[in-house]
Write a protein that holds these residues in place. Structure first.
Motif, short mmCIF file in Angstrom:
data_model
loop_
_atom_site.label_atom_id
_atom_site.label_comp_id
_atom_site.label_asym_id
_atom_site.label_seq_id
_atom_site.Cartn_x
_atom_site.Cartn_y
_atom_site.Cartn_z
N ILE A 73 -7.70 -7.53 -17.10
CA ILE A 73 -8.71 -7.39 -16.67
C ILE A 73 -8.78 -6.78 -15.16
O ILE A 73 -9.34 -5.71 -14.76
CB ILE A 73 -9.89 -8.35 -16.73
N LYS A 74 -7.99 -7.47 -14.41
CA LYS A 74 -7.72 -7.38 -12.98
C LYS A 74 -7.08 -5.79 -12.89
O LYS A 74 -7.46 -5.16 -11.89
CB LYS A 74 -6.71 -8.43 -12.62
N LYS A 75 -5.98 -5.64 -13.79
CA LYS A 75 -5.41 -4.31 -13.49
C LYS A 75 -6.21 -3.34 -13.72
O LYS A 75 -6.35 -2.25 -13.08
CB LYS A 75 -4.07 -4.19 -14.31
N ALA A 76 -7.04 -3.28 -14.76
CA ALA A 76 -8.05 -2.23 -15.06
C ALA A 76 -9.05 -2.14 -13.98
O ALA A 76 -9.49 -1.12 -13.70
CB ALA A 76 -8.64 -2.54 -16.24
N TYR A 77 -9.50 -3.23 -13.31
CA TYR A 77 -10.37 -2.97 -12.23
C TYR A 77 -9.85 -2.41 -11.07
O TYR A 77 -10.50 -1.55 -10.57
CB TYR A 77 -11.13 -4.36 -11.93
N ARG A 78 -8.48 -2.82 -10.73
CA ARG A 78 -8.05 -2.27 -9.66
C ARG A 78 -7.88 -0.64 -9.85
O ARG A 78 -8.01 0.15 -8.83
CB ARG A 78 -6.56 -3.00 -9.46
N LYS A 79 -7.31 -0.40 -10.82
CA LYS A 79 -7.17 1.09 -11.20
C LYS A 79 -8.36 2.02 -11.02
O LYS A 79 -8.53 2.75 -10.40
CB LYS A 79 -6.36 1.46 -12.75
N MET A 101 -32.79 2.24 -18.65
CA MET A 101 -31.47 2.79 -19.30
C MET A 101 -30.71 1.41 -19.65
O MET A 101 -30.50 0.82 -18.66
CB MET A 101 -30.82 3.72 -18.47
N SER A 102 -30.25 1.01 -20.65
CA SER A 102 -29.58 -0.15 -21.10
C SER A 102 -28.24 -0.01 -20.47
O SER A 102 -27.58 1.11 -20.19
CB SER A 102 -29.51 -0.28 -22.52
N LYS A 103 -27.60 -1.19 -20.05
CA LYS A 103 -26.24 -1.32 -19.38
C LYS A 103 -25.14 -1.35 -20.62
O LYS A 103 -25.44 -1.41 -21.74
CB LYS A 103 -25.97 -2.42 -18.84
N ARG A 104 -24.13 -0.55 -20.01
CA ARG A 104 -22.87 -0.25 -20.91
C ARG A 104 -22.15 -1.73 -21.08
O ARG A 104 -22.30 -2.67 -20.08
CB ARG A 104 -21.96 0.73 -20.43
N ASP A 105 -21.57 -1.88 -22.13
CA ASP A 105 -20.81 -2.99 -22.45
C ASP A 105 -19.67 -3.30 -21.19
O ASP A 105 -18.78 -2.09 -20.82
CB ASP A 105 -20.17 -3.20 -23.86
N TYR A 106 -19.39 -4.46 -20.60
CA TYR A 106 -18.73 -4.66 -19.56
C TYR A 106 -17.22 -4.38 -19.83
O TYR A 106 -16.37 -3.82 -18.92
CB TYR A 106 -18.72 -5.91 -18.92
N TYR A 107 -16.65 -4.59 -21.00
CA TYR A 107 -15.52 -4.35 -21.54
C TYR A 107 -15.10 -2.81 -21.79
O TYR A 107 -14.01 -2.56 -21.39
CB TYR A 107 -15.19 -5.00 -22.73
N GLU A 108 -16.31 -2.01 -22.00
CA GLU A 108 -16.21 -0.86 -22.33
C GLU A 108 -15.95 -0.17 -20.87
O GLU A 108 -15.40 0.76 -20.56
CB GLU A 108 -17.34 -0.33 -22.92
N VAL A 109 -16.67 -0.64 -19.89
CA VAL A 109 -16.81 -0.19 -18.57
C VAL A 109 -15.37 -0.44 -17.77
O VAL A 109 -14.87 0.72 -17.42
CB VAL A 109 -17.72 -0.93 -17.54
N LEU A 110 -14.61 -1.41 -18.13
CA LEU A 110 -13.42 -1.46 -17.65
C LEU A 110 -12.10 -0.89 -18.59
O LEU A 110 -10.98 -0.84 -18.05
CB LEU A 110 -13.20 -3.06 -17.47
N GLY A 111 -12.67 -0.57 -19.49
CA GLY A 111 -11.69 -0.02 -20.73
C GLY A 111 -10.89 -0.76 -21.11
O GLY A 111 -9.55 -0.76 -21.64
N VAL A 112 -11.11 -2.05 -21.63
CA VAL A 112 -10.29 -3.25 -22.05
C VAL A 112 -10.96 -3.73 -23.37
O VAL A 112 -12.19 -3.35 -23.46
CB VAL A 112 -9.98 -4.24 -20.93
N SER A 113 -10.07 -4.59 -24.05
CA SER A 113 -10.86 -5.07 -25.35
C SER A 113 -11.42 -6.50 -25.04
O SER A 113 -11.10 -7.08 -23.76
CB SER A 113 -9.54 -5.47 -26.40
#
Length: 371
Positions: free
Chosen positions: A21-27, A1-13
């Motif tokens: 990026i840090k805020k999205a990761y913490r949440k 299975m291919s990996k999801r885009d890292y930006y998509e994973v964190l929900g950021v542009s």
């Protein structure tokens, strides 16, 4: 299975700032951490979020990812020695019989351990000293780690001659080659134990719960960790023990939010307080303090109280507390209160409201014009 885009994973542009990026990761980390989320698949999501953050929070890794995506050609070639070439080592072993022999009885450092400590919001802010209990492998005191019954010693493995490895010949399309494998009799140690220690049953180590006192520095945040040297598992053949890494899981607070070293909260204001001004009491991490509210304060106004936040974990000062005031509209009014509000409305007229509306719409017009 291919990996999801890292930006998509964190929900950021893809042009998100480091803070975003840090805020999205913490949440997301708080949402999916195994200690707080027992739903099926939560642990896998937590690992996916952490992997994405590990890459996007590192400037070099992020640059490589932005250029190559998951197919980064630099992966697997870092470090330096021949052992850093991953699968290439197996290929060299297959065709050339491997490199120099490693002494299976040489001292080896013990494995590192990780312990997740859940802390309250205030405990993380102020730090604390505490005892933790961890299960770990320790050297058997009966046999001093040899695995042999006291008075006896391990013997040299008769199958591999003490080298811990066997040469296995294989036919390949390139001809007959020698492949080196760990000895199945001594499991690569080069020694066998005839008379096993009754305490550890020949393993040389036993599982024990160890109580360790640690000092949590003030200001630790979610996902940060401290290293406790030498408190990992015991080494082999007289090697040093590994280290213990304590990772912090900081619980949320019902009133305060945190961003870095700054603390955020909201306070209610009545119409009279906002219009006439007042001095209100505001809870902080260190107790209540007075905050002056100027007359004419609008709902949503932010006030900054310097030095009322969280100490920096590295000792670089202290954060601030940000207070956002929200105007509370009463839901139940008696007839006298309604009468007074109507009288106030008649006395004040609509001039002030109209002026505010005009100023707002002028700003909107300028925004559309690009001013």
């Amino acid at each position: 299975m291919s990996k999801r885009d890292y930006y998509e994973v964190l929900g950021v542009s893809s042009d998100a700032s480091d803070d975003e990026i840090k805020k999205a990761y913490r949440k997301l980390a708080r949402q999916y951490h195994p200690d707080v989320n027992s739903e099926e698949g939560a642990e896998d999501k937590f690992k996916e979020v952490k992997e994405a953050y590990d890459v996007l929070s590192d400037s070099q890794k992020k640059a490589n990812y932005d250029r190559f995506g998951h197919s980064d050609p630099n992966q697997g070639f870092g470090g330096g020695g021949a052992g850093d070439f991953g699968g290439f080592g197996d290929i060299f072993d297959m065709f050339f019989g491997g490199g120099g022999r490693r002494d299976p009885n040489a001292p080896r450092q013990g494995a590192d351990l990780q312990y997740t400590m859940t802390m309250s919001f205030k405990e993380a802010a102020f730090g604390k000293e505490t005892d933790i209990e961890i299960p770990r492998e320790e050297e058997c005191e009966t046999c001093d780690g040899s695995g042999a019954k006291p008075g006896t010693s391990p013997e040299t493995c008769s199958k591999c001659g003490g080298v811990g490895q066997l040469n296995v010949e294989q036919n390949t399309p390139f001809g007959r080659v020698v492949n080196r494998r760990a000895c199945d009799r001594c499991q690569g140690t080069g020694q066998t134990v005839k008379d096993k220690c009754s305490t550890c049953n020949g393993r040389g180590s036993i599982k024990r719960n160890k109580t360790i006192k640690i000092t949590v520095p003030a200001g630790v945040d979610y996902g940060q960790q401290i290293r406790v040297a030498g408190e990992g598992e015991a080494g082999a053949n007289g090697g040093p023990p590994g280290d213990l890494f304590v990772v912090f899981n900081v619980q949320s607070h019902e009133f305060f939010d945190r961003d870095g070293d700054d603390v955020y909260c909201e306070m209610p204001l009545t119409f009279a307080q906002a219009a006439l001004g007042d001095e209100i009491e505001v809870p902080t991490l260190r107790g209540k303090v007075n905050l002056k509210i100027p007359a004419g304060t609008q709902t949503g106004t932010n006030f900054r109280m310097r030095g009322k936040g969280i100490p920096n974990v590295h000792g670089r000062g202290q954060g601030d507390q940000h207070v956002k005031v929200q105007l509370i509209t009463p839901k139940k009014l008696d007839e006298r209160q309604k009468e007074l509000i109507r009288e106030f409305s008649e006395l004040s007229g609509d001039e002030q409201v109209e002026e505010q509306h005009q100023n707002f719409f002028e700003k909107v017009k300028r925004a559309f014009k690009g001013d």
